[in-house]
Design a protein around this motif. Sequence first.
Motif, short mmCIF file in Angstrom:
data_model
loop_
_atom_site.label_atom_id
_atom_site.label_comp_id
_atom_site.label_asym_id
_atom_site.label_seq_id
_atom_site.Cartn_x
_atom_site.Cartn_y
_atom_site.Cartn_z
N PRO A 1 0.80 -1.23 0.00
CA PRO A 1 0.00 0.00 0.00
C PRO A 1 0.83 1.28 0.00
N ALA A 2 2.01 1.24 0.62
CA ALA A 2 2.83 2.45 0.72
C ALA A 2 3.55 2.77 -0.58
N ASN A 3 3.55 1.85 -1.51
CA ASN A 3 4.26 2.06 -2.77
C ASN A 3 3.32 2.72 -3.78
N ASP A 4 3.59 3.96 -4.13
CA ASP A 4 2.74 4.71 -5.06
C ASP A 4 3.07 4.33 -6.51
N VAL A 5 2.15 3.60 -7.15
CA VAL A 5 2.36 3.22 -8.54
C VAL A 5 1.34 3.92 -9.45
N SER A 6 0.82 5.05 -8.97
CA SER A 6 -0.19 5.78 -9.74
C SER A 6 0.35 6.21 -11.10
N TRP A 7 1.65 6.50 -11.18
CA TRP A 7 2.26 6.89 -12.46
C TRP A 7 2.10 5.78 -13.50
N ALA A 8 2.11 4.53 -13.05
CA ALA A 8 2.05 3.41 -13.98
C ALA A 8 0.63 3.15 -14.47
N THR A 9 -0.37 3.73 -13.81
CA THR A 9 -1.75 3.51 -14.21
C THR A 9 -2.31 4.65 -15.07
N GLU A 10 -1.47 5.63 -15.39
CA GLU A 10 -1.90 6.72 -16.28
C GLU A 10 -2.33 6.14 -17.62
N MET A 11 -3.45 6.58 -18.13
CA MET A 11 -3.99 6.05 -19.38
C MET A 11 -3.33 6.74 -20.58
N ILE A 12 -2.77 5.96 -21.48
CA ILE A 12 -2.11 6.48 -22.67
C ILE A 12 -2.40 5.55 -23.85
N PRO A 13 -2.18 6.02 -25.10
CA PRO A 13 -2.34 5.13 -26.25
C PRO A 13 -1.27 4.04 -26.22
N LEU A 14 -1.66 2.82 -26.52
CA LEU A 14 -0.72 1.70 -26.52
C LEU A 14 0.42 1.97 -27.49
N LEU A 15 1.64 2.00 -26.96
CA LEU A 15 2.85 2.29 -27.75
C LEU A 15 2.72 3.60 -28.52
N GLY A 16 1.89 4.50 -27.98
CA GLY A 16 1.75 5.82 -28.59
C GLY A 16 0.79 5.90 -29.75
N LYS A 17 0.24 4.74 -30.17
CA LYS A 17 -0.61 4.76 -31.37
C LYS A 17 -1.87 3.93 -31.24
N GLY A 18 -1.88 2.96 -30.36
CA GLY A 18 -2.99 2.03 -30.26
C GLY A 18 -4.09 2.50 -29.34
N PRO A 19 -4.93 1.57 -28.87
CA PRO A 19 -6.02 1.91 -27.95
C PRO A 19 -5.47 2.41 -26.62
N VAL A 20 -6.29 3.12 -25.89
CA VAL A 20 -5.86 3.69 -24.61
C VAL A 20 -5.79 2.59 -23.55
N VAL A 21 -4.64 2.49 -22.90
CA VAL A 21 -4.42 1.48 -21.87
C VAL A 21 -3.58 2.10 -20.75
N PRO A 22 -3.51 1.44 -19.59
CA PRO A 22 -2.61 1.95 -18.54
C PRO A 22 -1.16 1.95 -19.04
N LEU A 23 -0.38 2.88 -18.55
CA LEU A 23 1.01 3.01 -18.97
C LEU A 23 1.76 1.69 -18.80
N TRP A 24 1.51 0.98 -17.68
CA TRP A 24 2.27 -0.24 -17.43
C TRP A 24 1.99 -1.32 -18.48
N VAL A 25 0.79 -1.31 -19.04
CA VAL A 25 0.45 -2.27 -20.09
C VAL A 25 1.25 -1.94 -21.36
N SER A 26 1.40 -0.66 -21.66
CA SER A 26 2.18 -0.25 -22.81
C SER A 26 3.65 -0.60 -22.61
N LEU A 27 4.15 -0.39 -21.39
CA LEU A 27 5.54 -0.73 -21.08
C LEU A 27 5.75 -2.24 -21.20
N ALA A 28 4.78 -3.02 -20.74
CA ALA A 28 4.87 -4.47 -20.82
C ALA A 28 4.87 -4.93 -22.27
#
Length: 208
Positions: A151-178
């Motif tokens: 709980p103390a680990n803030d991973v909110s940055w990783a859940t920011e919604m962005i286009p997949l790889l900058g071009k695809g559907p909108v997904v959490p940042l961590w999904v794009s990184l994965a």
Amino acid sequence: MTRKLLPGILAMAAIVVAANILVQYVIDDWFLTWGAFTYPFTFLVTDVMNRVYGPAAARRVVLAGFVVGVICSLIGTQIIGEFGPLVTLRIALGSGLAFLVAQLLDVSIFDRMREGAWWRAPLVSTLVGSAVDTAIFFTIAFSAALIFLEPANDVSWATEMIPLLGKGPVVPLWVSLATADWIVKLSLALVALLPFRAIVTRMTAKVA
């Protein structure tokens, strides 16, 4: 047998240590690190040992790599960076579980396919193992659904919604990184076929 496995154990340990060090160095906008280009070669080591010495030997090499990885994670939790420990509990859990599950799955799939064409077992086992490795690590380390793990680990940055790889559907940042990480692993799975063939041929000749 332990003496024969020593080169594989040392190679696995070296790659795991190198990946844990190089993961700190980001090389592009998708947060790919040099570790992402190093770690996939653990599958190469596992597959070579599996082909030459069999699944039991490969599992011993995997276990050695897991132990080294745990040690690296423990060290990382004690090193404080700009935003806290270099290795958080979630990253440590994700890394260890992903490595162990993916590598053992790789060993099992390879063994089932070892009688086919020389390239089939290492390619298929590595592709499946890599996909599982990526899914387990990024989900445990960054998914908002598992925030209860730390709980103390803030991973909110990783859940920011962005286009997949900058071009695809909108997904959490961590999904794009994965996804970016997975693409690297897939590419290296193909590249690794050449050294796999060469190393196995040389080691088999020595064993014979």
